[in-house]
Write an enzyme that holds these catalytic residues in place. Structure first.
Site, PDB file in Angstrom:
ATOM      1  N   HIS A  22      -1.966  -4.479 -12.607  1.00 15.69           N
ATOM      2  CA  HIS A  22      -2.513  -5.812 -12.339  1.00 15.69           C
ATOM      3  C   HIS A  22      -2.390  -6.702 -13.578  1.00 15.69           C
ATOM      4  CE1 HIS A  22      -5.101  -4.052  -8.836  1.00 15.69           C
ATOM      5  NE2 HIS A  22      -3.852  -4.311  -8.475  1.00 15.69           N
ATOM      6  N   ASP A  46       5.010  -9.991  -8.765  1.00 14.70           N
ATOM      7  CA  ASP A  46       4.164  -9.764  -7.589  1.00 14.70           C
ATOM      8  C   ASP A  46       3.469 -11.091  -7.320  1.00 14.70           C
ATOM      9  OD1 ASP A  46       2.270  -8.988  -5.699  1.00 14.70           O
ATOM     10  OD2 ASP A  46       1.893  -7.052  -6.643  1.00 14.70           O
ATOM     11  N   ASP A  93       2.105 -11.346   0.315  1.00 13.35           N
ATOM     12  CA  ASP A  93       1.967 -10.453  -0.842  1.00 13.35           C
ATOM     13  C   ASP A  93       3.300  -9.740  -1.043  1.00 13.35           C
ATOM     14  OD1 ASP A  93       1.180  -8.732  -2.829  1.00 13.35           O
ATOM     15  OD2 ASP A  93      -0.256  -7.604  -1.607  1.00 13.35           O
ATOM     16  N   HIS A 107      -1.328  -1.647   2.188  1.00  9.15           N
ATOM     17  CA  HIS A 107      -2.686  -2.030   2.577  1.00  9.15           C
ATOM     18  C   HIS A 107      -2.608  -3.099   3.662  1.00  9.15           C
ATOM     19  CE1 HIS A 107      -2.100  -5.739   0.225  1.00  9.15           C
ATOM     20  NE2 HIS A 107      -1.630  -4.980  -0.745  1.00  9.15           N
ATOM     21  N   HIS A 137      -5.971  -7.903   0.137  1.00  7.33           N
ATOM     22  CA  HIS A 137      -6.349  -6.557   0.560  1.00  7.33           C
ATOM     23  C   HIS A 137      -7.346  -6.758   1.693  1.00  7.33           C
ATOM     24  CE1 HIS A 137      -4.820  -5.782  -3.550  1.00  7.33           C
ATOM     25  NE2 HIS A 137      -4.355  -4.683  -2.984  1.00  7.33           N
ATOM     26  N   TYR A 143       6.764   3.980 -12.073  1.00  8.83           N
ATOM     27  CA  TYR A 143       6.329   3.386 -13.335  1.00  8.83           C
ATOM     28  C   TYR A 143       6.488   4.421 -14.449  1.00  8.83           C
ATOM     29  CZ  TYR A 143       4.254   0.447  -9.781  1.00  8.83           C
ATOM     30  OH  TYR A 143       4.069  -0.337  -8.669  1.00  8.83           O
ATOM     31  N   GLU A 166       7.947  -4.759  -2.553  1.00  8.79           N
ATOM     32  CA  GLU A 166       6.867  -4.898  -1.559  1.00  8.79           C
ATOM     33  C   GLU A 166       7.237  -5.900  -0.488  1.00  8.79           C
ATOM     34  OE1 GLU A 166       2.057  -5.826  -1.627  1.00  8.79           O
ATOM     35  OE2 GLU A 166       3.336  -6.556  -3.254  1.00  8.79           O
TER      36      GLU A 166
END
Length: 446
Positions: free
Chosen positions: A248, A265, A276, A359, A366, A396, A416
């Site tokens: 984040h 993102d 998202d 999600h 979310h 990662y 994503e």
């Protein structure tokens, strides 16, 4: 072009949302939903107002400090009451127009509307005699107000007052309602994806060695706003190099270096609904061989998961597919070592794929709705048409990971997409953000 698109839900949809909630309320019950409040940023300035999402879902009303009351009497008759800030000419000169009570009834379809200053005079009477009361348990400040009204009712028991004997969390109903999106909700999320996809394209085209992360963030936010999504749905992540290994990361303050990847993102908000999207690409416009290998592995994993989506599928099953695929891929690349079956059973891949596969997505990034997770955190809820979700595998490998060859260190890759479950399978809403190596390199070469 924008005028022809659905940029917000019609009022009829909000009325339908209230009708759906009423269906779940028993006779002789009452439900209370509080609007959001303005939040101070510094001294006498506020952050941009964001409406409380459950309140917005039921009303479409976008002013702070309001209260929605939904009443179902003993015979099942339904009525709605809105308490909102009063019309105030001086306040409106300084801070902007208010809708007021008459317009609230006319435009939003409430049966009654009163000034917020009258709420304490009305609420004990509305609550009195009701068998059940619904409100959001998670809103602790509002809960204290609800208990104050209940106490006022209890204080009148000698003269016939009767407080609700059953208190229920409204989230148990509204979370389930919000989980299944209507056609209009999906249309808005689809358009938010189109806008956000264009922003990711612009970011790729504007990225260059020596620029700062925040300069690319500015390009993204500009594209959101110029296309009709005035706000980002969440804090934009523009993470160059090893910063991508901070999930984040929102500082967005570092310079973009040659031979590094950039993970973005970012999603816009349209009509209250979020996109998202994550894309990862080379700062200099050309993937190195190592970057290409790791990126293609994540892309293939994303496509594998997306293509398996259909009614009856679950995140648990998708996770199993994806984890096995990524484990084998990392083993083939030499990032993992050992016996494949043992690596899979021991879930060794979670060292590098450290978050969930996806999600729910909707009014919240979310979004609400149960995953039917067990004690092992496996999410077994079967997918149903109308569910909207993200699929976002990632790998990662931080710079300080000395367990792998140096050539892999400092890379973070996440891809994503936003997916809606259909009766036949799925629709990928994220069609405007390039994700193949060829598409990305071609776009960045222009």
């Amino acid at each position: 072009m924008l005028q022809q698109l659905l940029a917000k839900l019609p009022i009829s949809d909000f009325k339908q949302h209230r009708a759906n909630f009423f269906e779940q309320m028993p006779n002789n019950s009452i439900a209370l939903f509080k609007a959001g409040s303005e939040v101070t940023r510094s001294n006498d300035t506020e952050f941009g107002f964001c409406q409380e999402k459950n309140f917005f879902y039921l009303t479409g009303f976008n002013e702070p400090e309001a209260l929605l009351v939904m009443i179902k009497d003993e015979q099942g008759k339904e009525s709605t009451v809105l308490f909102s800030l009063e019309k105030d000419e001086l306040h409106e000169i300084w801070h902007g127009r208010r809708i007021g009570q008459e317009k609230a009834k006319q435009v939003y379809g409430f049966d009654s509307a009163y000034e917020l200053s009258e709420v304490d005079a009305f609420l004990p009477d509305y609550i009195n005699g009701k068998a059940q009361l619904f409100f959001a348990f998670a809103h602790h400040d509002f809960a204290s107000q609800v208990f104050s009204w209940i106490a006022q009712v209890k204080a009148t028991f000698r003269t016939g007052g009767k407080a609700p004997s059953i208190l229920k969390d409204s989230a148990e109903i509204i979370d389930e309602l919000r989980l299944i999106k209507s056609d209009n909700e999906i249309a808005i999320i689809r358009q938010a994806n189109i806008i956000s996809g264009k922003a990711h394209q612009r970011a790729m085209q504007k990225t260059a060695v020596g620029k700062f992360e925040y300069q690319i963030e500015a390009e993204i936010l500009h594209e959101f706003a110029r296309s009709g999504a005035r706000y980002a749905a969440y804090g934009t992540i523009v993470a160059g190099g090893d910063n991508a290994n901070i999930l984040h990361y929102t500082d967005n303050g570092d310079v973009l270096n040659d031979n590094e990847l950039l993970l973005i993102d970012a999603g816009g908000e349209l009509g209250g609904y979020a996109a998202d999207i994550t894309r990862t690409f080379p700062v200099n416009g050309k993937f190195s061989e190592e970057q290409k290998a790791l990126y293609q592995l994540v892309l293939d994993a994303k496509n594998l998961a997306v293509n398996a989506i259909k009614p009856g599928m679950s995140f648990a099953k998708l996770n199993e597919l994806t984890n096995e695929f990524l484990t084998k891929g990392l083993l083939d690349l030499g990032i993992l070592s050992g016996d494949l079956s043992e690596l899979i059973s021991e879930k060794v891949v979670k060292k590098y794929f450290i978050h969930g596969l996806g999600h729910w997505l909707g009014l919240d990034v979310h979004d609400v709705g149960s995953y039917h997770a067990n004690s092992e955190r496996e999410q077994h809820r079967p997918f149903e048409p109308g569910m909207v979700m993200t699929i976002e595998p990632g790998i990662y490998i931080p710079l300080n990971d000395t367990c792998v060859d140096e050539k892999w260190r400092g890379m973070g890759v996440r891809i994503e997409d936003n997916i809606v479950v259909t009766t036949q399978g799925f629709e990928n809403l994220t069609q405007d953000a390039p994700d193949t190596i060829a598409e990305i390199e071609a776009l960045m070469a222009k």
